[in-house]
Design an enzyme around this catalytic site. Sequence first.
Site, mmCIF file in Angstrom:
data_model
loop_
_atom_site.group_PDB
_atom_site.id
_atom_site.type_symbol
_atom_site.label_atom_id
_atom_site.label_comp_id
_atom_site.label_asym_id
_atom_site.label_seq_id
_atom_site.Cartn_x
_atom_site.Cartn_y
_atom_site.Cartn_z
ATOM 1 N N THR A 79 -11.959 0.311 -8.061
ATOM 2 C CA THR A 79 -10.819 -0.611 -8.179
ATOM 3 C C THR A 79 -10.914 -1.388 -9.491
ATOM 4 O OG1 THR A 79 -10.852 -0.795 -5.774
ATOM 5 C CG2 THR A 79 -9.443 -2.336 -6.974
ATOM 6 N N GLN A 113 0.825 -1.214 0.000
ATOM 7 C CA GLN A 113 0.000 0.000 0.000
ATOM 8 C C GLN A 113 0.862 1.270 0.000
ATOM 9 O OE1 GLN A 113 -3.592 -0.981 0.627
ATOM 10 N NE2 GLN A 113 -3.949 0.893 -0.514
ATOM 11 N N GLY A 125 -12.400 -0.463 2.954
ATOM 12 C CA GLY A 125 -12.700 -1.879 2.765
ATOM 13 C C GLY A 125 -11.580 -2.646 2.086
ATOM 14 N N ASP A 126 -11.717 -3.948 2.106
ATOM 15 C CA ASP A 126 -10.883 -4.890 1.347
ATOM 16 C C ASP A 126 -11.729 -6.165 1.316
ATOM 17 O OD1 ASP A 126 -7.834 -5.036 0.338
ATOM 18 O OD2 ASP A 126 -8.304 -6.991 1.189
ATOM 19 N N LYS A 157 -2.662 -0.919 6.704
ATOM 20 C CA LYS A 157 -3.639 -1.967 6.397
ATOM 21 C C LYS A 157 -4.065 -2.609 7.699
ATOM 22 C CE LYS A 157 -5.426 -3.792 2.605
ATOM 23 N NZ LYS A 157 -5.527 -3.226 1.237
ATOM 24 N N SER A 201 -10.660 6.638 -2.869
ATOM 25 C CA SER A 201 -10.805 6.890 -1.431
ATOM 26 C C SER A 201 -10.214 8.255 -1.087
ATOM 27 C CB SER A 201 -10.074 5.820 -0.621
ATOM 28 O OG SER A 201 -10.863 4.658 -0.476
ATOM 29 N N ASN A 203 -16.461 -7.410 -5.414
ATOM 30 C CA ASN A 203 -16.568 -6.022 -5.874
ATOM 31 C C ASN A 203 -15.577 -5.685 -6.994
ATOM 32 O OD1 ASN A 203 -14.957 -3.263 -5.294
ATOM 33 N ND2 ASN A 203 -17.156 -2.900 -5.197
HETATM 34 N N1 GLU Z 1 -8.241 -2.255 -0.029
HETATM 35 C C1 GLU Z 1 -8.036 -1.419 -1.195
HETATM 36 C C2 GLU Z 1 -6.621 -1.562 -1.676
HETATM 37 O O1 GLU Z 1 -6.084 -2.649 -1.649
HETATM 38 C C3 GLU Z 1 -8.499 0.011 -0.981
HETATM 39 C C4 GLU Z 1 -7.944 0.719 0.197
HETATM 40 C C5 GLU Z 1 -8.538 2.093 0.473
HETATM 41 O O2 GLU Z 1 -9.466 2.512 -0.227
HETATM 42 O O3 GLU Z 1 -8.062 2.735 1.415
HETATM 43 O O4 GLU Z 1 -5.994 -0.659 -2.162
#
Ligand code: GLU
Length: 445
Positions: free
Chosen positions: A210, A111, A165-166, A126, A377, A241
């Site tokens: 995404t 990330q 989310g994830d 995360k 986001s 999603n």
């Molecule tokens: N979980 C998503 C990622 O892997 C989005 C994370 C977010 O929107 O903060 O990037």
Amino acid sequence: MDARLEAVRDTVLARNPGESEFHQAVVEVFESLGPVHDRHPEFLEAAILERLCEPERQIIFRVPWTDDSGRVQINRGFRVEFNSALGPYKGGLRFHPSVYLGIVKFLGFEQIFKNALTGMPIGGGKGGSDFDPRGRSDAEVMRFCQSFMTELYRHIGEYTDVPAGDIGVGGREIGYLFGQYKRITNRYESGVLTGKGISWGGSLVRPEATGFGTVIFTEEMLKTRGSSFDGQRVVVSGSGNVAINAIAKAQALGATVVACSDSSGYVVDEAGIDVGLLRQVKEVERGRLKDYVLRRSGVSYVEAGSVWDVDATVALPCATQNELDGGAAARLVRNGLLAVGEGANMPSTRDAVAVFQEAGVLFGPGKAANAGGVATSALEMQQNASRDSWSFEHTEQRLTDIMVGIHHRCASTADEYGDPGNYVLGANIGGFVKVADAMLAQGLI
Ligand code: GLU
């Protein structure tokens, strides 16, 4: 790997025993960074890499809750606040039984680079839990989320750490989490979480972002070969999603998506997946892919097996880490694969990536190709900070510009470092240099 980096790698691996996914993510990045350290010896002197691999803060906590039969359940919660050089920690929460510290750290590490590549002011973090939402009632999910937030709230905030989310965490979970945060803090702090509902501070396009972004990035890769999604035969793994929105966007651009999967099997639909039906089954009814097959003719369902047995010109792995191995990659290549865009985080094993790169397949790694989710986001945070809400068209245009920008940054960085078309190198170096410069400027912290 560069000899100077090997020593650092060995220390990182020894210091984090048993965290194989974290090791994999670290090694893959280190393999790209030798040339950067030739140009920037100051990064070595300031121990940027050592610092980057050690999260700024790691929180592990107990999550007690009661199920519908009144029994006490205990899960483990995590939040790894990895790097805040560019902005507040930002990254999703994953609720899945496979979650342990090594998964959260691999995701948090990725990330950092992903968020840097978006060009938005967000650091990397995360979190999640080994809680399995599957088969749980709404009331159980709510009680779990409330208990999870009762510990997490003290660690997060719009200027501190902004979860989203994830896997296993969507609009329903974000709602329960936000409600509990608001109740405990007595603050309507919209920017503390993203992925919110549209009537209470969410952003249009965030649910689609995404999957859409993955397709936009892949379209940019295809353009470099004078091609596009139009007329491609696409296989998508997953049916959550990210997968659903990747399917929708690829088909809107003229491709036929012939297969998708869930953890029980996969569907082959030569006419092209019916996205409306898939959304109904998966998002409205929270059902399984089997239910899709029951309601559509001319479709076959393969129990178990691998969706990568279906040949394709474009593959979009949108399920989970290490779902596409070297054997599957070789099969896809033999059957005429042109491009891979990773909608999931690290879905291709290291062997698979090597196969794609040796075969000259366009390969967009997750930290670049799936950055549209977190980028949107950041757009949600921007709307929250200005108490504004943007139209779908405006927000989608911003997402498109960001994805085209990420593609450009990866491609031009790969060119600059003498390996044109190597998006892995471009993404790793592009993200790293931005974070490393900021860390250098901010002193030894
Ligand atoms: N979980 C998503 C990622 O892997 C989005 C994370 C977010 O929107 O903060 O990037």
